[in-house]
Design an enzyme around this catalytic site. Structure first.
Site, PDB file in Angstrom:
ATOM      1  N   HIS A 191      46.295 -24.072  -9.918  1.00 60.75           N
ATOM      2  CA  HIS A 191      46.312 -23.527  -8.470  1.00 60.75           C
ATOM      3  C   HIS A 191      45.495 -22.208  -8.517  1.00 60.75           C
ATOM      4  CE1 HIS A 191      48.125 -20.514  -5.502  1.00 60.75           C
ATOM      5  NE2 HIS A 191      47.584 -21.472  -4.681  1.00 60.75           N
ATOM      6  N   SER A 192      44.541 -22.021  -7.648  1.00 61.53           N
ATOM      7  CA  SER A 192      43.684 -20.871  -7.428  1.00 61.53           C
ATOM      8  C   SER A 192      43.017 -20.801  -8.663  1.00 61.53           C
ATOM      9  CB  SER A 192      44.418 -19.822  -6.822  1.00 61.53           C
ATOM     10  OG  SER A 192      43.759 -18.788  -6.281  1.00 61.53           O
ATOM     11  N   MET A 193      43.133 -19.516  -9.180  1.00 61.16           N
ATOM     12  CA  MET A 193      42.708 -18.983 -10.460  1.00 61.16           C
ATOM     13  C   MET A 193      42.880 -19.893 -11.639  1.00 61.16           C
ATOM     14  SD  MET A 193      42.948 -15.807 -13.008  1.00 61.16           S
ATOM     15  CE  MET A 193      44.248 -16.105 -13.920  1.00 61.16           C
TER      16      MET A 193
END
Length: 303
Positions: A99-101
């Site tokens: 998720h995300s980074m």
């Protein structure tokens, strides 16, 4: 039910949570920047039960050890964390979900070790950190990372203690996409109770990380190497929808356009209702899509 796991590393340990049977298909889950493994607490129970899920805390996050004094946090250090955990688990080939980074870390790992990744699931991420088009902006980002690290070391400030209510409020103010329930879940692993209040566990130096940038052309070439094995889920009220991006995020728009033209038949890209933390706030919105992708023998089959 899950179990807590610790993997020894030279500077301490990498902490993680594990669900499912040890003999199940391995899935390694990677959280976003300043978050922790709890970000998957509501999603994983909705996914196929015949998989083994391990959600790790990156170094300096959650319950994992901080890196030694004087050591900065480089983006590739997070990729190394993944390699160390995979080695400790003796996983030779597995699925990565980020998720995300964590999606950027998962993407980079998949390109460096393609033989180890059978499927790649990216939540609110396109798999890369894109290089600024302006050279001066690139240089400024590198200088800023060094200056911030040295400034933090010079201040040597003790972590601030907050009441549980204030700690949650601060977290929600910094993450407008989080619900109060989601924020409380992250805080359970992201803070430690002390006599004076809750103290965030994260290492303040993670804010000074040096990122690993790629151009749009490099991104497309690398994605073509692992085509047919990639699922990308973007939230309609998230951070990567083109018509909502500010002009300074033109590079994200460029990559998104490259996905839809060059890679349209190779990458499964799905938009869902929700925010940047849709997998935590409303996991049922994405759980079916992810489950179908995990269980599909031929990932070219459309979801």
């Amino acid at each position: 039910m899950f179990s807590e796991v610790k993997f020894p590393v030279p500077w301490g340990h990498v902490a993680a949570k594990a669900w499912g049977p040890p003999e199940g298909h391995p899935v390694l889950c990677l959280h976003g920047w300043l978050d922790n493994a709890n970000t998957f607490d509501r999603l994983i129970p909705l996914l196929p039960r015949d998989c083994q899920y391990v959600a790790m805390d990156f170094s300096g996050h959650g319950l994992s050890s901080h890196r030694p004094a004087g050591s900065p946090y480089h983006f590739l250090d997070y990729v190394s964390d993944v390699r160390r955990v995979a080695a400790a688990l003796r996983w030779r080939r597995f699925t990565l979900m980020g998720h995300s980074m964590g999606g950027s870390v998962a993407g980079m790992f998949a390109f460096i070790y393609p033989e180890m990744v059978d499927k790649l699931i990216l939540l609110e991420n396109l798999g890369f950190l894109l290089a600024p088009e302006d050279t001066e902006a690139w240089l400024k980002s590198k200088r800023l990372a060094i200056d911030r690290l040295l400034s933090l070391e010079a201040k040597q400030q003790a972590p601030k203690a907050r009441s549980p209510e204030a700690a949650l409020q601060r977290l929600l103010e910094a993450n407008r996409h989080l619900t109060a329930e989601g924020g409380a879940i992250l805080l359970q692993r992201g803070a430690t109770e002390t006599p004076t209040g809750l103290v965030y566990n994260r290492d303040m130096r993670v804010r000074t990380q040096s990122r690993e940038y790629l151009t749009v052309e490099q991104c497309v070439k690398l994605l073509q190497k692992i085509k047919d094995r990639v699922l990308i889920i973007l939230a309609q009220d998230g951070l990567l929808i083109p018509h909502k991006l500010e002009s300074r995020n033109q590079f994200v728009k460029s990559l998104r356009e490259a996905f839809e033209h060059t890679l349209k038949e190779d990458i499964q890209l799905v938009e869902v209702p929700g925010s940047h933390f849709v997998h935590l706030n409303e996991p049922e919105v994405v759980s079916g899509i992810i489950s179908n992708f995990l269980t599909a023998q031929n990932t070219r089959a459309r979801l």
